[in-house]
Scaffold this active site. Structure first.
Site, PDB file in Angstrom:
ATOM      1  N   GLU A 185       0.823  -1.219   0.000  1.00 27.40           N
ATOM      2  CA  GLU A 185       0.000   0.000   0.000  1.00 27.40           C
ATOM      3  C   GLU A 185       0.851   1.261   0.000  1.00 27.40           C
ATOM      4  OE1 GLU A 185       0.820  -0.649   4.323  1.00 27.40           O
ATOM      5  OE2 GLU A 185       0.349  -1.923   2.593  1.00 27.40           O
ATOM      6  N   ASP A 211      -3.922  -1.985   9.386  1.00 24.67           N
ATOM      7  CA  ASP A 211      -3.089  -0.775   9.394  1.00 24.67           C
ATOM      8  C   ASP A 211      -3.114  -0.039   8.056  1.00 24.67           C
ATOM      9  OD1 ASP A 211      -1.696  -2.717   8.073  1.00 24.67           O
ATOM     10  OD2 ASP A 211       0.138  -2.526   9.238  1.00 24.67           O
TER      11      ASP A 211
END
Length: 255
Positions: A125, A155
């Site tokens: 990400e 997260d």
């Protein structure tokens, strides 16, 4: 405000250089391909602070983020160790660092280009949140750090991947450890361009120079608009996701 000499040599796992307003940040582990770790001197701790330093430097016009060698981040650093005496003591730091990492990335006020130089299997990400994502032909995207590893994907990946892939494919991706190759990632809209490894950084630099030629107010206000929804979603959903991840860890792991 910061200046490049103040922070270029500050981080153990990030090299930084700049030419004509284009800042290149190259992640690494002890000079080799980047591995993920969560101790205080690993990427988990350093990236948030690095993005904040970059954001405060008005001479940065474009940021290129890339890895070292033939992988972006494809595994864990076998040498890292937590300094805290137990899991409960560790989580306040992990929570703060996890929030800072993605919030600070999205707070960088200029366009960002990811040059994904190989497998991004751990915390991909970080790359796909950039405005332009380029990938070498040998790149694969996966999220192997969380659910396949017995950890809640809280997260930020729980925000990013369902947004990019759609709700159903995103959940499948997170729950199964699916690997998505570079060409499929381009077809899905995760990646803008796929190319041979030796063409990756030259292409990123060409795009960066073109973007950097635009007047600075246009650079900054365009970036602000392009990340507005991402910042809103991350602000609303990242703290709760990290809390769920912490809760599961505290319940299941030995103390």
């Amino acid at each position: 405000m910061t200046r490049l000499p103040d922070y270029a040599g500050k981080y153990t796992g990030i090299r930084m250089t700049r030419e004509d307003g284009v800042l290149e940040m190259t992640i690494h582990t002890r000079g080799g391909p980047a591995k993920w770790g969560s101790s205080p001197d690993c990427l988990h701790a350093e990236l948030g602070d690095a993005f904040l330093d970059i954001a405060r430097d008005v001479e940065n016009k474009v940021v290129i983020l890339t890895g070292t060698g033939e992988s972006f981040i494809d595994g864990f650093d076998p040498a890292f160790a937590f300094p805290e005496p137990d899991i409960a003591s560790m989580w306040p730091r992990i929570y703060e660092e996890g929030n800072s990492l993605l919030q600070a990335l999205l707070a960088v006020p200029v366009p960002m280009i990811a040059a994904v130089n190989g497998p991004a299997l751990i915390h991909a990400e970080i790359a796909v949140l950039c405005d332009i994502v380029l990938a070498s032909e040998n790149t694969e995207f996966a999220d192997l750090a969380h659910f396949p590893n017995g950890t809640v994907p809280g997260d930020g990946v729980h925000v990013v991947w369902p947004m990019l892939l759609g709700p159903n494919r995103g959940r499948y991706f997170l729950l199964t450890g699916e690997r998505i190759g570079a060409q499929e990632a381009r077809q899905l809209g995760i990646v803008g361009e796929v190319m041979a490894p030796d063409a990756l950084l030259p292409r990123a630099r060409t795009l960066a120079r073109n973007i950097a030629s635009v007047p600075v107010p246009a650079l900054r206000y365009t970036r602000s608009l392009l990340v507005r929804e991402l910042r809103r979603r991350m602000l609303e959903e990242l703290p709760g996701g990290l809390a769920h991840e912490a809760l599961a860890t505290l319940v299941t792991m030995p103390r």
